[in-house]
Write an enzyme that holds these catalytic residues in place. Structure first.
Site, PDB file in Angstrom:
ATOM      1  N   LYS A  73      -3.492 -10.676  -0.504  1.00 17.82           N
ATOM      2  CA  LYS A  73      -3.263  -9.816  -1.671  1.00 17.82           C
ATOM      3  C   LYS A  73      -2.287 -10.426  -2.677  1.00 17.82           C
ATOM      4  O   LYS A  73      -2.429 -10.194  -3.882  1.00 17.82           O
ATOM      5  CB  LYS A  73      -2.759  -8.442  -1.222  1.00 17.82           C
ATOM      6  N   ASN A  94      -5.984  -6.052  -4.812  1.00 18.23           N
ATOM      7  CA  ASN A  94      -6.969  -5.762  -3.769  1.00 18.23           C
ATOM      8  C   ASN A  94      -8.397  -5.704  -4.321  1.00 18.23           C
ATOM      9  O   ASN A  94      -9.346  -5.614  -3.555  1.00 18.23           O
ATOM     10  CB  ASN A  94      -6.629  -4.450  -3.054  1.00 18.23           C
ATOM     11  N   ASP A 109      -5.192   0.587  -4.445  1.00 19.56           N
ATOM     12  CA  ASP A 109      -4.664   1.326  -3.297  1.00 19.56           C
ATOM     13  C   ASP A 109      -3.936   2.594  -3.745  1.00 19.56           C
ATOM     14  O   ASP A 109      -4.124   3.674  -3.179  1.00 19.56           O
ATOM     15  CB  ASP A 109      -3.710   0.444  -2.485  1.00 19.56           C
TER      16      ASP A 109
END
Length: 287
Positions: A73, A94, A109
Protein backbone atom coordinates in the site's frame (compact mmCIF):
# COMPACT_ATOMS: atom_id res chain seq x y z
CA UNK A 1 -15.31 -20.96 -11.59
CA UNK A 2 -16.62 -17.70 -13.06
CA UNK A 3 -20.15 -18.02 -14.46
CA UNK A 4 -19.62 -15.73 -17.48
CA UNK A 5 -18.07 -15.61 -20.93
CA UNK A 6 -14.75 -13.77 -21.08
CA UNK A 7 -13.66 -12.19 -24.37
CA UNK A 8 -10.93 -9.89 -25.62
CA UNK A 9 -13.22 -6.97 -24.76
CA UNK A 10 -13.62 -8.01 -21.13
CA UNK A 11 -12.07 -5.45 -18.76
CA UNK A 12 -9.54 -6.98 -16.39
CA UNK A 13 -9.10 -5.99 -12.73
CA UNK A 14 -7.02 -7.52 -9.96
CA UNK A 15 -5.90 -7.42 -6.35
CA UNK A 16 -2.12 -7.24 -5.95
CA UNK A 17 -0.46 -8.73 -2.87
CA UNK A 18 2.15 -11.14 -1.55
CA UNK A 19 -0.28 -13.57 0.12
CA UNK A 20 -3.84 -13.79 -1.20
CA UNK A 21 -4.95 -17.29 -0.24
CA UNK A 22 -7.83 -16.01 1.90
CA UNK A 23 -8.86 -12.89 -0.01
CA UNK A 24 -12.57 -12.27 -0.58
CA UNK A 25 -11.93 -9.51 -3.12
CA UNK A 26 -12.50 -11.59 -6.29
CA UNK A 27 -15.83 -12.90 -5.01
CA UNK A 28 -16.97 -9.44 -3.93
CA UNK A 29 -15.99 -7.65 -7.14
CA UNK A 30 -17.15 -10.35 -9.55
CA UNK A 31 -20.53 -10.42 -7.78
CA UNK A 32 -20.80 -6.63 -8.10
CA UNK A 33 -19.73 -6.73 -11.76
CA UNK A 34 -22.38 -9.32 -12.56
CA UNK A 35 -25.11 -7.40 -10.75
CA UNK A 36 -24.27 -4.23 -12.69
CA UNK A 37 -24.05 -6.05 -16.04
CA UNK A 38 -20.41 -5.05 -16.48
CA UNK A 39 -18.20 -6.96 -18.91
CA UNK A 40 -15.35 -7.25 -16.43
CA UNK A 41 -13.45 -9.87 -14.47
CA UNK A 42 -11.44 -9.63 -11.24
CA UNK A 43 -8.46 -11.84 -10.40
CA UNK A 44 -6.00 -12.32 -7.52
CA UNK A 45 -2.38 -11.58 -8.55
CA UNK A 46 0.26 -12.82 -6.13
CA UNK A 47 3.60 -11.02 -6.49
CA UNK A 48 6.90 -11.44 -4.59
CA UNK A 49 8.02 -8.20 -2.99
CA UNK A 50 11.04 -7.81 -5.24
CA UNK A 51 8.84 -8.07 -8.37
CA UNK A 52 6.45 -5.24 -7.56
CA UNK A 53 7.75 -2.85 -10.21
CA UNK A 54 7.57 -5.50 -12.95
CA UNK A 55 4.05 -6.46 -11.90
CA UNK A 56 2.90 -2.85 -12.06
CA UNK A 57 4.26 -2.57 -15.61
CA UNK A 58 2.18 -5.59 -16.64
CA UNK A 59 -0.96 -4.26 -14.94
CA UNK A 60 -0.45 -0.88 -16.60
CA UNK A 61 -0.49 -2.49 -20.05
CA UNK A 62 -3.19 -5.12 -19.57
CA UNK A 63 -5.56 -4.17 -16.72
CA UNK A 64 -8.16 -1.40 -16.40
CA UNK A 65 -7.49 -1.05 -12.68
CA UNK A 66 -6.44 -2.94 -9.59
CA UNK A 67 -6.43 -3.03 -5.82
CA UNK A 68 -3.37 -3.15 -3.59
CA UNK A 69 -3.08 -4.88 -0.24
CA UNK A 70 -0.39 -5.43 2.40
CA UNK A 71 2.58 -5.02 2.07
CA UNK A 72 2.34 -2.84 -1.06
CA UNK A 73 0.00 0.00 0.00
CA UNK A 74 2.88 2.41 0.66
CA UNK A 75 5.53 0.89 -1.59
CA UNK A 76 3.45 1.27 -4.74
CA UNK A 77 3.13 5.07 -4.52
CA UNK A 78 6.46 5.90 -6.26
CA UNK A 79 5.44 3.61 -9.14
CA UNK A 80 2.25 5.54 -9.88
CA UNK A 81 1.75 8.56 -12.13
CA UNK A 82 -0.43 10.42 -9.65
CA UNK A 83 -2.43 10.19 -6.41
CA UNK A 84 -5.42 12.04 -4.96
CA UNK A 85 -5.61 14.26 -1.87
CA UNK A 86 -6.63 11.40 0.40
CA UNK A 87 -3.52 9.41 -0.53
CA UNK A 88 -1.31 12.45 0.02
CA UNK A 89 -2.81 12.84 3.50
CA UNK A 90 -2.82 9.14 4.43
CA UNK A 91 0.33 7.90 2.71
CA UNK A 92 -1.26 4.71 1.38
CA UNK A 93 -3.04 3.39 -1.73
CA UNK A 94 -5.49 0.52 -2.04
CA UNK A 95 -7.11 1.33 -5.40
CA UNK A 96 -5.49 2.20 -8.73
CA UNK A 97 -7.29 3.32 -11.86
CA UNK A 98 -5.68 3.09 -15.28
CA UNK A 99 -6.36 6.22 -17.33
CA UNK A 100 -5.00 5.28 -20.75
CA UNK A 101 -1.72 4.06 -19.30
CA UNK A 102 -1.50 6.60 -16.45
CA UNK A 103 -1.93 4.96 -13.06
CA UNK A 104 -3.74 7.08 -10.45
CA UNK A 105 -3.84 5.98 -6.82
CA UNK A 106 -6.73 6.29 -4.36
CA UNK A 107 -7.55 5.01 -0.87
CA UNK A 108 -11.10 3.69 -0.35
CA UNK A 109 -10.74 2.00 3.06
CA UNK A 110 -12.02 5.06 4.90
CA UNK A 111 -14.87 5.57 2.44
CA UNK A 112 -15.87 1.93 2.92
CA UNK A 113 -15.79 2.41 6.69
CA UNK A 114 -18.05 5.46 6.47
CA UNK A 115 -20.49 3.64 4.19
CA UNK A 116 -20.64 0.65 6.58
CA UNK A 117 -21.27 2.94 9.54
CA UNK A 118 -23.92 4.85 7.62
CA UNK A 119 -25.62 1.58 6.65
CA UNK A 120 -25.73 0.86 10.39
CA UNK A 121 -27.88 3.94 10.88
CA UNK A 122 -25.17 6.11 12.45
CA UNK A 123 -24.32 9.62 11.25
CA UNK A 124 -20.73 10.28 10.17
CA UNK A 125 -20.92 14.10 9.84
CA UNK A 126 -19.99 16.73 12.43
CA UNK A 127 -19.85 14.27 15.32
CA UNK A 128 -17.36 13.51 18.11
CA UNK A 129 -15.35 10.43 17.13
CA UNK A 130 -12.99 8.38 19.30
CA UNK A 131 -10.53 6.41 17.15
CA UNK A 132 -8.54 3.65 18.85
CA UNK A 133 -5.07 3.19 17.37
CA UNK A 134 -2.47 5.26 15.58
CA UNK A 135 -1.58 3.13 12.55
CA UNK A 136 -2.52 3.31 8.89
CA UNK A 137 -6.19 2.40 9.37
CA UNK A 138 -6.58 5.05 12.09
CA UNK A 139 -4.98 7.66 9.86
CA UNK A 140 -7.35 6.91 6.98
CA UNK A 141 -10.36 6.96 9.31
CA UNK A 142 -9.23 10.23 10.87
CA UNK A 143 -8.84 11.86 7.48
CA UNK A 144 -12.33 10.90 6.29
CA UNK A 145 -14.03 11.99 9.53
CA UNK A 146 -12.18 15.32 9.52
CA UNK A 147 -13.26 15.85 5.92
CA UNK A 148 -16.85 15.60 7.18
CA UNK A 149 -16.47 18.21 9.89
CA UNK A 150 -16.04 15.79 12.79
CA UNK A 151 -14.02 16.26 15.96
CA UNK A 152 -11.52 13.42 16.23
CA UNK A 153 -9.75 12.02 19.28
CA UNK A 154 -7.03 9.38 18.83
CA UNK A 155 -6.54 7.03 21.78
CA UNK A 156 -3.08 5.50 21.37
CA UNK A 157 -0.44 3.54 23.27
CA UNK A 158 2.25 6.09 22.40
CA UNK A 159 1.07 9.68 22.73
CA UNK A 160 4.24 10.86 21.00
CA UNK A 161 3.46 8.78 17.91
CA UNK A 162 -0.18 9.81 18.10
CA UNK A 163 0.79 13.47 18.00
CA UNK A 164 2.91 12.83 14.91
CA UNK A 165 -0.15 11.29 13.26
CA UNK A 166 -2.44 14.13 14.34
CA UNK A 167 -0.05 16.81 13.11
CA UNK A 168 0.33 15.06 9.76
CA UNK A 169 -3.45 15.14 9.34
CA UNK A 170 -3.64 18.72 10.63
CA UNK A 171 -1.44 19.80 7.75
CA UNK A 172 -4.23 18.79 5.35
CA UNK A 173 -7.05 20.59 7.21
CA UNK A 174 -8.03 24.25 7.11
CA UNK A 175 -8.27 24.52 10.90
CA UNK A 176 -5.17 22.54 11.82
CA UNK A 177 -5.30 20.86 15.25
CA UNK A 178 -8.53 22.59 16.33
CA UNK A 179 -10.63 19.42 15.82
CA UNK A 180 -7.92 16.93 16.79
CA UNK A 181 -6.95 15.48 20.17
CA UNK A 182 -4.61 12.70 21.32
CA UNK A 183 -4.85 10.77 24.59
CA UNK A 184 -3.39 7.57 26.09
CA UNK A 185 -5.37 4.43 25.24
CA UNK A 186 -5.68 3.60 28.94
CA UNK A 187 -6.88 7.09 29.94
CA UNK A 188 -9.85 7.97 27.74
CA UNK A 189 -12.17 10.62 29.16
CA UNK A 190 -15.32 12.31 27.89
CA UNK A 191 -18.26 11.14 25.81
CA UNK A 192 -18.36 10.41 22.09
CA UNK A 193 -20.96 9.90 19.39
CA UNK A 194 -18.94 7.09 17.84
CA UNK A 195 -16.07 4.79 18.84
CA UNK A 196 -14.00 3.32 15.99
CA UNK A 197 -11.55 0.52 16.72
CA UNK A 198 -8.58 0.56 14.34
CA UNK A 199 -6.36 -1.68 16.49
CA UNK A 200 -5.99 -5.47 16.02
CA UNK A 201 -7.15 -6.10 19.59
CA UNK A 202 -9.87 -8.73 19.62
CA UNK A 203 -8.73 -10.37 16.38
CA UNK A 204 -8.48 -14.15 16.09
CA UNK A 205 -6.98 -16.03 17.92
CA UNK A 206 -7.09 -13.59 20.90
CA UNK A 207 -10.82 -13.10 20.59
CA UNK A 208 -11.46 -12.44 24.30
CA UNK A 209 -9.44 -9.21 24.28
CA UNK A 210 -11.12 -5.80 24.20
CA UNK A 211 -9.23 -2.58 23.40
CA UNK A 212 -11.00 -0.41 26.01
CA UNK A 213 -12.94 -0.84 29.24
CA UNK A 214 -16.70 -1.19 29.52
CA UNK A 215 -16.78 2.30 31.04
CA UNK A 216 -15.36 3.82 27.84
CA UNK A 217 -17.79 1.86 25.68
CA UNK A 218 -20.72 3.02 27.83
CA UNK A 219 -19.79 6.65 27.07
CA UNK A 220 -20.11 6.19 23.31
CA UNK A 221 -23.27 6.50 21.24
CA UNK A 222 -22.25 3.79 18.73
CA UNK A 223 -19.33 1.42 18.10
CA UNK A 224 -17.61 0.28 14.91
CA UNK A 225 -14.89 -2.41 14.93
CA UNK A 226 -12.62 -2.72 11.89
CA UNK A 227 -11.71 -6.23 13.09
CA UNK A 228 -13.85 -8.78 11.21
CA UNK A 229 -12.36 -12.09 12.36
CA UNK A 230 -14.37 -12.86 14.44
CA UNK A 231 -17.38 -10.97 13.13
CA UNK A 232 -18.78 -10.26 16.59
CA UNK A 233 -15.75 -9.14 18.59
CA UNK A 234 -15.68 -8.71 22.36
CA UNK A 235 -15.93 -4.95 21.79
CA UNK A 236 -19.12 -5.31 19.74
CA UNK A 237 -20.62 -7.81 22.15
CA UNK A 238 -20.03 -5.44 25.05
CA UNK A 239 -21.70 -2.60 23.16
CA UNK A 240 -24.68 -4.80 22.32
CA UNK A 241 -25.13 -5.80 25.97
CA UNK A 242 -25.38 -2.10 26.79
CA UNK A 243 -27.89 -1.44 24.03
CA UNK A 244 -25.38 0.55 21.98
CA UNK A 245 -25.46 0.22 18.15
CA UNK A 246 -22.59 -2.12 17.16
CA UNK A 247 -21.35 -2.24 13.56
CA UNK A 248 -19.10 -5.03 12.33
CA UNK A 249 -16.00 -4.63 10.16
CA UNK A 250 -17.05 -6.82 7.23
CA UNK A 251 -19.12 -3.95 5.92
CA UNK A 252 -15.95 -1.90 5.54
CA UNK A 253 -14.34 -4.73 3.53
CA UNK A 254 -17.34 -4.90 1.21
CA UNK A 255 -18.00 -1.20 0.74
CA UNK A 256 -14.38 -0.26 0.13
CA UNK A 257 -14.72 -2.54 -2.92
CA UNK A 258 -17.85 -0.66 -4.00
CA UNK A 259 -15.98 2.64 -3.64
CA UNK A 260 -13.08 1.27 -5.72
CA UNK A 261 -15.51 0.46 -8.52
CA UNK A 262 -16.85 4.01 -8.31
CA UNK A 263 -13.37 5.20 -9.34
CA UNK A 264 -13.09 2.58 -12.09
CA UNK A 265 -16.52 2.92 -13.69
CA UNK A 266 -18.26 6.00 -12.28
CA UNK A 267 -21.26 5.99 -9.95
CA UNK A 268 -23.87 5.62 -12.70
CA UNK A 269 -22.45 2.27 -13.84
CA UNK A 270 -22.70 0.56 -10.46
CA UNK A 271 -25.47 -1.71 -9.24
CA UNK A 272 -28.19 0.14 -7.25
CA UNK A 273 -27.53 0.46 -3.52
CA UNK A 274 -30.34 -1.95 -2.68
CA UNK A 275 -28.70 -4.57 -4.89
CA UNK A 276 -25.32 -3.88 -3.28
CA UNK A 277 -26.87 -4.51 0.13
CA UNK A 278 -28.39 -7.76 -1.06
CA UNK A 279 -25.00 -8.96 -2.37
CA UNK A 280 -23.38 -8.00 0.93
CA UNK A 281 -25.89 -10.03 2.95
CA UNK A 282 -25.48 -13.01 0.61
CA UNK A 283 -21.73 -12.89 1.14
CA UNK A 284 -22.19 -12.67 4.91
CA UNK A 285 -23.93 -16.04 4.82
CA UNK A 286 -20.80 -17.56 3.23
CA UNK A 287 -18.26 -15.98 5.57
Amino acid sequence: MLDKRISARTLRFAVLGESLAHTWSPQIHNSLFAAAGLDAVYLPVTVPGDKLSSAVDVLRSCFAGFNVTIPFKERIIPLLDGVDDAVRACGAVNTVENRDGRLIGHITDGLGMLRAIGEGGVSTREIDVLILGGGGAARVAGYEFLERGCRVSFAVRSVEKGLVLARALADTQWDGMARLRVCPLGDVSGTYDLLVNCTPVGMYPKTEACPVTEDVIARCGAVFDAVYNPRRTSLLQCAERKGIPAIEGLGMLFYQAVEAERFWFGADALAPEAVQRAIYHELLEQM
